[in-house]
Design a protein around this motif. Structure first.
Motif, PDB file in Angstrom:
ATOM      1  N   GLN A 173       0.846  -1.192   0.000  1.00 47.93           N
ATOM      2  CA  GLN A 173       0.000   0.000   0.000  1.00 47.93           C
ATOM      3  C   GLN A 173       0.879   1.238   0.000  1.00 47.93           C
ATOM      4  N   THR A 174       0.293   2.340  -0.445  1.00 52.47           N
ATOM      5  CA  THR A 174       1.062   3.571  -0.577  1.00 52.47           C
ATOM      6  C   THR A 174       0.118   4.764  -0.545  1.00 52.47           C
ATOM      7  N   LEU A 175       0.646   5.964  -0.770  1.00 52.45           N
ATOM      8  CA  LEU A 175      -0.089   7.231  -0.708  1.00 52.45           C
ATOM      9  C   LEU A 175      -0.630   7.510   0.697  1.00 52.45           C
ATOM     10  N   TYR A 176       0.301   7.603   1.635  1.00 46.93           N
ATOM     11  CA  TYR A 176      -0.082   7.967   3.005  1.00 46.93           C
ATOM     12  C   TYR A 176      -0.274   9.471   3.148  1.00 46.93           C
ATOM     13  N   VAL A 177       0.396  10.247   2.323  1.00 47.47           N
ATOM     14  CA  VAL A 177       0.272  11.698   2.432  1.00 47.47           C
ATOM     15  C   VAL A 177      -1.136  12.128   2.022  1.00 47.47           C
ATOM     16  N   PRO A 178      -1.786  13.021   2.756  1.00 48.76           N
ATOM     17  CA  PRO A 178      -3.088  13.522   2.320  1.00 48.76           C
ATOM     18  C   PRO A 178      -2.970  14.242   0.980  1.00 48.76           C
ATOM     19  N   PRO A 179      -3.983  14.154   0.125  1.00 45.08           N
ATOM     20  CA  PRO A 179      -3.920  14.793  -1.201  1.00 45.08           C
ATOM     21  C   PRO A 179      -4.167  16.303  -1.121  1.00 45.08           C
ATOM     22  N   TRP A 180      -3.287  16.964  -0.404  1.00 44.90           N
ATOM     23  CA  TRP A 180      -3.391  18.409  -0.195  1.00 44.90           C
ATOM     24  C   TRP A 180      -2.063  19.034  -0.624  1.00 44.90           C
ATOM     25  N   GLY A 181      -2.100  19.972  -1.555  1.00 46.51           N
ATOM     26  CA  GLY A 181      -0.916  20.522  -2.183  1.00 46.51           C
ATOM     27  C   GLY A 181       0.251  20.828  -1.273  1.00 46.51           C
ATOM     28  N   PRO A 182       0.057  21.599  -0.185  1.00 49.12           N
ATOM     29  CA  PRO A 182       1.209  21.958   0.655  1.00 49.12           C
ATOM     30  C   PRO A 182       1.922  20.767   1.283  1.00 49.12           C
ATOM     31  N   LEU A 183       1.239  19.620   1.419  1.00 54.58           N
ATOM     32  CA  LEU A 183       1.850  18.450   2.054  1.00 54.58           C
ATOM     33  C   LEU A 183       2.534  17.516   1.064  1.00 54.58           C
ATOM     34  N   LEU A 184       2.261  17.657  -0.207  1.00 57.56           N
ATOM     35  CA  LEU A 184       2.789  16.714  -1.196  1.00 57.56           C
ATOM     36  C   LEU A 184       4.316  16.625  -1.207  1.00 57.56           C
ATOM     37  N   PRO A 185       5.049  17.731  -1.026  1.00 60.57           N
ATOM     38  CA  PRO A 185       6.515  17.618  -1.015  1.00 60.57           C
ATOM     39  C   PRO A 185       7.056  16.746   0.108  1.00 60.57           C
ATOM     40  N   PHE A 186       6.243  16.469   1.125  1.00 57.44           N
ATOM     41  CA  PHE A 186       6.678  15.665   2.265  1.00 57.44           C
ATOM     42  C   PHE A 186       6.190  14.221   2.161  1.00 57.44           C
ATOM     43  N   ALA A 187       5.806  13.807   0.950  1.00 58.70           N
ATOM     44  CA  ALA A 187       5.204  12.490   0.757  1.00 58.70           C
ATOM     45  C   ALA A 187       6.123  11.348   1.199  1.00 58.70           C
ATOM     46  N   ASP A 188       7.413  11.428   0.908  1.00 54.22           N
ATOM     47  CA  ASP A 188       8.313  10.337   1.285  1.00 54.22           C
ATOM     48  C   ASP A 188       8.381  10.170   2.798  1.00 54.22           C
ATOM     49  N   GLY A 189       8.349  11.294   3.522  1.00 57.50           N
ATOM     50  CA  GLY A 189       8.318  11.201   4.976  1.00 57.50           C
ATOM     51  C   GLY A 189       7.027  10.574   5.473  1.00 57.50           C
ATOM     52  N   PHE A 190       5.903  10.951   4.855  1.00 57.23           N
ATOM     53  CA  PHE A 190       4.634  10.336   5.225  1.00 57.23           C
ATOM     54  C   PHE A 190       4.658   8.832   4.953  1.00 57.23           C
ATOM     55  N   GLU A 191       5.312   8.412   3.870  1.00 55.54           N
ATOM     56  CA  GLU A 191       5.403   6.977   3.565  1.00 55.54           C
ATOM     57  C   GLU A 191       6.123   6.242   4.693  1.00 55.54           C
ATOM     58  N   GLN A 192       7.242   6.779   5.130  1.00 59.98           N
ATOM     59  CA  GLN A 192       8.026   6.105   6.158  1.00 59.98           C
ATOM     60  C   GLN A 192       7.282   6.036   7.485  1.00 59.98           C
TER      61      GLN A 192
END
Length: 246
Positions: A173-192
């Motif tokens: 599974q993947t895409l833990y980051v909420p689909p909100w523009g300001p948070l997208l750059p932190f997606a790899d951190g949200f994955e971990q």
């Protein structure tokens, strides 16, 4: 009603779509690599990922009639076909790898669509279902294609593939980051963090399955049972969670 091809293309040209494409591609690469010497079929809207299978013998994109079809690839011979998802225009056992993405959630008959995909799967073939996760944020935001139709739980996907005569062998599974523009750059951190602390917060589930047997495939028929496991994502297990929620 399915999202139109224009809506899908627009989404994958936006930052959230580009992110989804990248994170899902990572999971598919873990599972299949370049699919060397394989015949590959994408059902739904799979073209953002099909270019990665450079070692494949043949790659075809099948797009449901309610969605519409695009020309793909942009240069060279067209490899897309508009299909009736209730009756795919492929001979039984034609493909070694089948990817369903943006296919099940908005299908009128998800089980029927999967049965048709299984009919086209070779006896030793492998199939990956990619679907919006019921507990994730992406299924709740209509600005993404994952926010339309029916989301799934892992258990529901397992029941679906077993009903089609397959056995789940691996999942992720993947895409833990909420689909909100300001948070997208932190997606790899949200994955971990998400893999460890919020396993139920992923936006998308990937489930790989194989036939229960190597057997001759006849149109519209089932195959005999004899265990065949070929994990590509993290091995299927009810009690363990590896490789990014897989």
């Amino acid at each position: 009603m399915r999202r139109s091809i224009e809506d899908l293309r627009t989404f994958y040209g936006e930052p959230a779509g580009a992110l989804a494409r990248r994170l899902l591609a990572r999971r598919m690469e873990d599972a299949w690599g370049e699919a060397t010497n394989s015949d590959v079929l994408g059902i739904g809207y799979a073209t953002p990922w099909l270019d990665a299978f450079v070692g494949a013998r043949r790659v075809v994109a099948a797009m449901p009639g309610g969605q519409g079809v695009e020309l793909w690839p942009s240069v060279g011979r067209n490899r897309t076909v508009l299909v009736d998802e209730r009756r795919l225009p492929f001979a039984a056992g034609s493909f070694d790898r089948i990817l369903l993405i943006h296919a099940l959630e908005e299908a009128d008959d998800a089980a029927g669509l999967l049965q048709e995909a299984v009919r086209a799967l070779s006896p030793a073939g492998r199939i990956i279902l990619v679907a919006a996760a019921r507990g994730g944020m992406w299924s709740r935001v209509e600005a993404t294609p994952f926010g339309h139709g029916r989301p799934f739980t892992r258990r529901q996907l397992e029941q679906l593939v077993r009903g089609a005569g397959l056995e789940p062998t691996a999942w992720s599974q993947t895409l833990y980051v909420p689909p909100w523009g300001p948070l997208l750059p932190f997606a790899d951190g949200f994955e971990q963090v998400g893999r460890r602390l919020m396993p139920g917060g992923a936006g998308v589930i990937l489930l790989e399955a194989t036939r229960r047997a190597y057997a001759r495939v006849h149109p519209g028929s089932a195959v005999a049972a004899s265990s065949v496991l070929n994990p590509g994502l993290a091995p299927h297990s009810a009690s363990r969670n590896r490789r990014g929620g897989a």
